[in-house]
Design a protein around this motif. Structure first.
Motif, PDB file in Angstrom:
ATOM      1  N   ALA A   1      -8.368   1.526   4.716  1.00  0.00           N
ATOM      2  CA  ALA A   1      -9.192   1.352   3.523  1.00  0.00           C
ATOM      3  C   ALA A   1      -9.332   2.619   2.706  1.00  0.00           C
ATOM      4  CB  ALA A   1     -10.590   0.857   3.924  1.00  0.00           C
ATOM      5  N   ALA A   2      -9.099   3.789   3.306  1.00  0.00           N
ATOM      6  CA  ALA A   2      -9.467   5.037   2.631  1.00  0.00           C
ATOM      7  C   ALA A   2      -8.335   6.049   2.521  1.00  0.00           C
ATOM      8  CB  ALA A   2     -10.673   5.656   3.343  1.00  0.00           C
ATOM      9  N   THR A   3      -7.911   6.630   3.634  1.00  0.00           N
ATOM     10  CA  THR A   3      -6.986   7.767   3.551  1.00  0.00           C
ATOM     11  C   THR A   3      -5.552   7.363   3.213  1.00  0.00           C
ATOM     12  OG1 THR A   3      -6.879   7.664   5.972  1.00  0.00           O
ATOM     13  CG2 THR A   3      -8.264   9.380   4.992  1.00  0.00           C
ATOM     14  N   LEU A   4      -5.054   6.275   3.804  1.00  0.00           N
ATOM     15  CA  LEU A   4      -3.673   5.888   3.522  1.00  0.00           C
ATOM     16  C   LEU A   4      -3.486   5.425   2.077  1.00  0.00           C
ATOM     17  CD1 LEU A   4      -2.624   4.181   6.876  1.00  0.00           C
ATOM     18  CD2 LEU A   4      -1.987   6.452   6.027  1.00  0.00           C
ATOM     19  N   PRO A   5      -4.417   4.665   1.487  1.00  0.00           N
ATOM     20  CA  PRO A   5      -4.279   4.383   0.058  1.00  0.00           C
ATOM     21  C   PRO A   5      -4.282   5.647  -0.804  1.00  0.00           C
ATOM     22  CG  PRO A   5      -5.781   2.816   1.051  1.00  0.00           C
ATOM     23  CD  PRO A   5      -5.485   3.849   2.100  1.00  0.00           C
ATOM     24  N   ALA A   6      -5.088   6.626  -0.412  1.00  0.00           N
ATOM     25  CA  ALA A   6      -5.096   7.887  -1.166  1.00  0.00           C
ATOM     26  C   ALA A   6      -3.757   8.592  -1.046  1.00  0.00           C
ATOM     27  CB  ALA A   6      -6.224   8.786  -0.664  1.00  0.00           C
ATOM     28  N   ALA A   7      -3.186   8.572   0.146  1.00  0.00           N
ATOM     29  CA  ALA A   7      -1.871   9.182   0.334  1.00  0.00           C
ATOM     30  C   ALA A   7      -0.807   8.435  -0.451  1.00  0.00           C
ATOM     31  CB  ALA A   7      -1.522   9.204   1.824  1.00  0.00           C
ATOM     32  N   HIS A   8      -0.881   7.121  -0.452  1.00  0.00           N
ATOM     33  CA  HIS A   8       0.089   6.309  -1.192  1.00  0.00           C
ATOM     34  C   HIS A   8       0.035   6.615  -2.691  1.00  0.00           C
ATOM     35  CE1 HIS A   8       2.322   2.977  -2.802  1.00  0.00           C
ATOM     36  NE2 HIS A   8       1.241   2.419  -3.330  1.00  0.00           N
ATOM     37  N   ALA A   9      -1.158   6.866  -3.203  1.00  0.00           N
ATOM     38  CA  ALA A   9      -1.326   7.111  -4.633  1.00  0.00           C
ATOM     39  C   ALA A   9      -0.563   8.339  -5.108  1.00  0.00           C
ATOM     40  CB  ALA A   9      -2.812   7.252  -4.969  1.00  0.00           C
ATOM     41  N   THR A  10      -0.200   9.234  -4.204  1.00  0.00           N
ATOM     42  CA  THR A  10       0.522  10.448  -4.581  1.00  0.00           C
ATOM     43  C   THR A  10       2.005  10.192  -4.837  1.00  0.00           C
ATOM     44  OG1 THR A  10       1.111  11.048  -2.300  1.00  0.00           O
ATOM     45  CG2 THR A  10      -1.046  11.794  -3.129  1.00  0.00           C
ATOM     46  N   GLY A  11       2.528   9.075  -4.336  1.00  0.00           N
ATOM     47  CA  GLY A  11       3.963   8.827  -4.429  1.00  0.00           C
ATOM     48  C   GLY A  11       4.779   9.627  -3.441  1.00  0.00           C
ATOM     49  N   LYS A  12       4.123  10.326  -2.530  1.00  0.00           N
ATOM     50  CA  LYS A  12       4.812  11.196  -1.569  1.00  0.00           C
ATOM     51  C   LYS A  12       4.872  10.608  -0.157  1.00  0.00           C
ATOM     52  CE  LYS A  12       5.207  14.810  -4.420  1.00  0.00           C
ATOM     53  NZ  LYS A  12       6.512  15.428  -4.796  1.00  0.00           N
ATOM     54  N   LEU A  13       4.364   9.387   0.027  1.00  0.00           N
ATOM     55  CA  LEU A  13       4.190   8.832   1.366  1.00  0.00           C
ATOM     56  C   LEU A  13       5.269   7.808   1.704  1.00  0.00           C
ATOM     57  CD1 LEU A  13       2.383   8.469   3.933  1.00  0.00           C
ATOM     58  CD2 LEU A  13       1.213   6.647   2.672  1.00  0.00           C
ATOM     59  N   THR A  14       5.855   7.966   2.890  1.00  0.00           N
ATOM     60  CA  THR A  14       6.713   6.946   3.482  1.00  0.00           C
ATOM     61  C   THR A  14       6.157   6.610   4.862  1.00  0.00           C
ATOM     62  OG1 THR A  14       8.696   7.715   2.318  1.00  0.00           O
ATOM     63  CG2 THR A  14       9.036   6.361   4.283  1.00  0.00           C
ATOM     64  N   ILE A  15       6.036   5.319   5.143  1.00  0.00           N
ATOM     65  CA  ILE A  15       5.557   4.892   6.455  1.00  0.00           C
ATOM     66  C   ILE A  15       6.675   4.126   7.142  1.00  0.00           C
ATOM     67  CG2 ILE A  15       3.905   3.445   7.708  1.00  0.00           C
ATOM     68  CD1 ILE A  15       1.925   3.913   5.434  1.00  0.00           C
TER      69      ILE A  15
ATOM     70  N   MET B   1       0.815  -1.209   0.000  1.00  0.00           N
ATOM     71  CA  MET B   1       0.000   0.000   0.000  1.00  0.00           C
ATOM     72  C   MET B   1       0.843   1.251   0.000  1.00  0.00           C
ATOM     73  SD  MET B   1      -2.782   1.214   2.846  1.00  0.00           S
ATOM     74  CE  MET B   1      -1.509   1.284   4.103  1.00  0.00           C
ATOM     75  N   ALA B   2       2.039   1.197   0.624  1.00  0.00           N
ATOM     76  CA  ALA B   2       2.841   2.401   0.737  1.00  0.00           C
ATOM     77  C   ALA B   2       4.309   2.032   0.709  1.00  0.00           C
ATOM     78  CB  ALA B   2       2.499   3.153   2.031  1.00  0.00           C
ATOM     79  N   ASN B   3       5.153   3.039   0.756  1.00  0.00           N
ATOM     80  CA  ASN B   3       6.576   2.829   0.883  1.00  0.00           C
ATOM     81  C   ASN B   3       6.881   2.578   2.348  1.00  0.00           C
ATOM     82  OD1 ASN B   3       9.339   2.790   0.642  1.00  0.00           O
ATOM     83  ND2 ASN B   3       9.547   4.999   0.379  1.00  0.00           N
ATOM     84  N   PHE B   4       6.861   1.294   2.753  1.00  0.00           N
ATOM     85  CA  PHE B   4       7.171   0.940   4.132  1.00  0.00           C
ATOM     86  C   PHE B   4       8.688   0.890   4.258  1.00  0.00           C
ATOM     87  CE2 PHE B   4       3.122  -1.605   3.527  1.00  0.00           C
ATOM     88  CZ  PHE B   4       2.320  -0.636   4.105  1.00  0.00           C
ATOM     89  N   ASN B   5       9.256   1.720   5.082  1.00  0.00           N
ATOM     90  CA  ASN B   5      10.704   1.862   5.091  1.00  0.00           C
ATOM     91  C   ASN B   5      11.212   1.993   6.511  1.00  0.00           C
ATOM     92  OD1 ASN B   5      13.363   2.337   4.569  1.00  0.00           O
ATOM     93  ND2 ASN B   5      13.035   4.123   3.244  1.00  0.00           N
ATOM     94  N   ILE B   6      11.673   0.887   7.067  1.00  0.00           N
ATOM     95  CA  ILE B   6      12.222   0.914   8.414  1.00  0.00           C
ATOM     96  C   ILE B   6      13.578   1.612   8.437  1.00  0.00           C
ATOM     97  CG2 ILE B   6      13.530  -1.252   8.428  1.00  0.00           C
ATOM     98  CD1 ILE B   6      11.038  -0.120  11.130  1.00  0.00           C
ATOM     99  N   ASP B   7      14.196   1.727   7.247  1.00  0.00           N
ATOM    100  CA  ASP B   7      15.496   2.386   7.150  1.00  0.00           C
ATOM    101  C   ASP B   7      15.370   3.727   6.430  1.00  0.00           C
ATOM    102  OD1 ASP B   7      16.993   0.312   8.394  1.00  0.00           O
ATOM    103  OD2 ASP B   7      16.784  -0.875   6.575  1.00  0.00           O
ATOM    104  N   ALA B   8      14.300   4.454   6.722  1.00  0.00           N
ATOM    105  CA  ALA B   8      14.111   5.770   6.111  1.00  0.00           C
ATOM    106  C   ALA B   8      15.362   6.623   6.302  1.00  0.00           C
ATOM    107  CB  ALA B   8      12.902   6.458   6.740  1.00  0.00           C
ATOM    108  N   ASP B   9      15.724   7.346   5.266  1.00  0.00           N
ATOM    109  CA  ASP B   9      16.975   8.103   5.263  1.00  0.00           C
ATOM    110  C   ASP B   9      16.973   9.141   6.378  1.00  0.00           C
ATOM    111  OD1 ASP B   9      19.242   9.567   4.722  1.00  0.00           O
ATOM    112  OD2 ASP B   9      18.950   9.524   2.551  1.00  0.00           O
ATOM    113  N   LYS B  10      17.911   8.979   7.303  1.00  0.00           N
ATOM    114  CA  LYS B  10      17.960   9.873   8.461  1.00  0.00           C
ATOM    115  C   LYS B  10      18.476  11.262   8.089  1.00  0.00           C
ATOM    116  CE  LYS B  10      19.129   5.758  11.155  1.00  0.00           C
ATOM    117  NZ  LYS B  10      19.145   4.906   9.951  1.00  0.00           N
TER     118      LYS B  10
END
Length: 565
Positions: free
Chosen positions: A247-261, A1-10
């Motif tokens: 079901a709703a807001t996070l998929p919409a956020a993911h669709a932008t390509g701007k989301l990292t979780i 659903m999103a860019n799940f990134n436990i190693d997000a760039d610090k």
């Protein structure tokens, strides 16, 4: 659903950080990413992906061990939250571990938490009602608490905005104390509910019985399927028929390509630069490794739940804020509110034995507030008011005596019709109802926990007495029999509507946040979950969190573009 990134760039400075992914956090992520901001969502729990991670969504009781009951080990894991009565094998995996996340009850208080992507948006009751100016003006009118810095006209367009996306089913009524929403078609009341409605509205002028207004789709909407009347919502809905972040807001956020979780990320504190006079980011403890990581952002949204966000702010100290981020007023942690609950009446309805209903509708009826709405309804026993939720249905025949084939056959027949109502009353914002950091009791990650010191006041007790009296009287006058009034006299927290502790206000000397949910003295930090509430109304608050979050996100982006934050 999103860019799940436990190693997000610090080393990256994000445009925005959102702490928490529940109802308000999901909305913050959606709005900020759709407005072009690279956004990092910090979730302290695990990933829960829509449909994929709903393991009990289709199970019947006989498909689960102990027919859905909990083992002693599981009950001990949830030794506090088990008091709610809402935790079974079907939902246990969505509730936080009380042993790993302790809190201190200075006075008894039930705190329900859900540490996973989507938070409590997977579990919530989905009742959705707008606040009115009766609510936004209440503090100023009767002198309890401080005045809200906004009025209904300020938030009304944002209610409509979030309703159009989320999908709210219901019917217009035209009451000033309960403004109408932008509705999808309402669910239908059953025959007994319609009967009680007709009798009640004839017997009591000014009282109305309506189908509940809820975040359940009655028609397909925005790519999500309509409700199937399974009433298994808290397990996660594979149809996306009720509103949740997953079901709703996070998929919409993911669709932008701007989301990292980033999951497994406990927000330890907001970092504040005393020299620059601005918040710079969020310090995170990795819940699996114990590693401490700092993430930077231009804008920070705290959406960790009312008490969760306040806990982070209390733990965010610096030379500028020795007593917690934004705590110049000394009000941070104070004015904790909830709704009273589990007070009302139930009775038996004669007739209608030849009728039944189809499916398991995940929604009941609602009786809007009718006390203290005008001079004619003014009470000298209490201020504010309450509404009722409830419904009618046919009981089982589980208490019959007998044996043999005839007895077994009778067990399968529906029993008599019953109808019940239970009240939700407004809680006043008492300064004495508070949370504080408790260094003596630490969680699994050696962080200070919360001590909760709150209780109902005389006004709430008076409201509860009126709730039971009115409930019994209404059921008597509409013709029910064997009526039983009840008042469970529970402590705060059972409504699971905790609010306040970082309230909005006009004056920085008496509040934590301004009219756009910004921390008065740290303008790039926004708090838009239940912590921001200045009063509690008597209606379910989640729709207001959604609207306030969308409004605050719009303001945050505007201020960023103007270089004001």
């Amino acid at each position: 659903m999103a860019n799940f990134n436990i190693d997000a760039d610090k080393s990256v400075t994000y445009d925005a950080i959102v702490v928490g992914s529940g109802i308000s956090g999901g909305w913050a992520a959606k709005e900020l990413t759709e407005k072009g901001l690279r956004t990092l969502v910090l979730e302290r729990g695990r990933i829960v992906e829509h449909v994929k991670d709903y393991p009990t969504m289709n199970l019947d009781p006989w498909d689960m061990d102990l027919r859905g009951g909990l083992t002693p080990e599981e009950r001990d894991k949830h030794y506090k939250s088990i008091r709610s009565g809402f935790i079974g094998k079907d939902t246990e995996h969505f509730h936080a571990n009380d042993r790993e996340n302790p809190y201190t009850e200075v006075k008894p208080f039930l705190w329900i938490r859900a540490h996973q992507l989507g938070g409590r948006s997977i579990l919530w009751g989905k009742q959705t009602y707008r606040l009115s100016d009766l609510d936004f003006e209440a503090n100023a009118r009767d002198g309890h608490g401080v005045d809200w810095p906004i009025r209904y006209r300020d938030i009304a367009p944002w209610y409509t905005y979030v309703e159009k996306f989320a999908g709210i089913s219901g019917a217009p009524l035209g009451l000033p104390q309960l403004p109408d929403s932008h509705f999808l078609p309402p669910m239908e009341m059953n025959c007994v509910e319609k009967h009680v409605k007709a009798r009640l509205e004839k017997e009591f002028a000014g009282r109305h019985l309506i189908i509940g207004r809820c975040a359940h789709l009655t028609v397909p909407h925005n790519g999500r399927g309509k409700c199937q009347y399974r009433n298994r919502c808290s397990r996660g809905c594979p149809y996306g028929a009720y509103f949740s972040s997953n079901a709703a807001t996070l998929p919409a956020a993911h669709a932008t390509g701007k989301l990292t979780i980033r999951p497994f990320s406990i927000a330890q504190s907001v970092r504040y630069d005393d020299t620059k006079g601005t918040a710079t980011g969020v310090r995170v403890i990795d819940s699996e490794t114990g590693e401490t990581v700092d993430y930077k952002a231009k804008v920070i949204f705290l959406n960790a739940s009312a008490l969760g966000s306040t806990q982070i702010m209390l733990n965010s100290t610096s030379k500028r804020f020795e007593n917690g981020l934004g705590n110049d007023s000394g009000e941070l942690g104070h004015n904790l509110m909830d709704h009273t609950y589990r007070i009302g009446a139930v009775g038996t309805v004669d007739g209608f034995e030849d009728k039944y209903y189809s499916g398991r509708r995940p929604n009941g009826i609602y009786i809007p507030r009718y006390w203290n709405v005008d001079e004619q309804s003014r009470s000298d026993k209490f201020v504010r008011g309450f509404g009722f939720q409830g419904g009618g249905g046919r009981t089982g025949n589980n208490n019959l005596e007998g044996h043999g084939a005839d007895y077994k056959e009778k067990l399968l027949q529906p029993g008599p019709w019953e109808f019940f109502i239970t009240g939700f009353a407004e809680c006043l914002p008492y300064h004495s109802n508070k949370v504080t950091l408790n260094d003596a009791v630490r969680d699994k990650w050696d962080q200070p926990t919360l001590a909760i010191d709150a209780e109902w006041g005389a006004n709430e007790h008076a409201l509860n007495d009126q709730i039971q009296e009115d409930a019994v009287e209404m059921l008597e006058r509409v013709g029910l029999r064997d009526i039983v009034g009840f008042n469970n006299r529970h402590e705060m927290g059972y409504g699971i509507h905790e609010m306040g502790t970082a309230r909005m206000g006009r004056d920085p000397k008496t509040s934590v946040l301004n009219a756009f949910n910004q921390v008065h003295a740290a303008r790039n930090v926004f708090v838009t979950d239940g912590a921001c509430m200045t009063s509690s109304s008597c209606v379910n608050p989640s729709l207001t969190y959604m609207a306030l979050t969308a409004r605050a996100a719009d303001h945050a982006v505007s201020e960023l573009n103007k270089r004001n934050i």
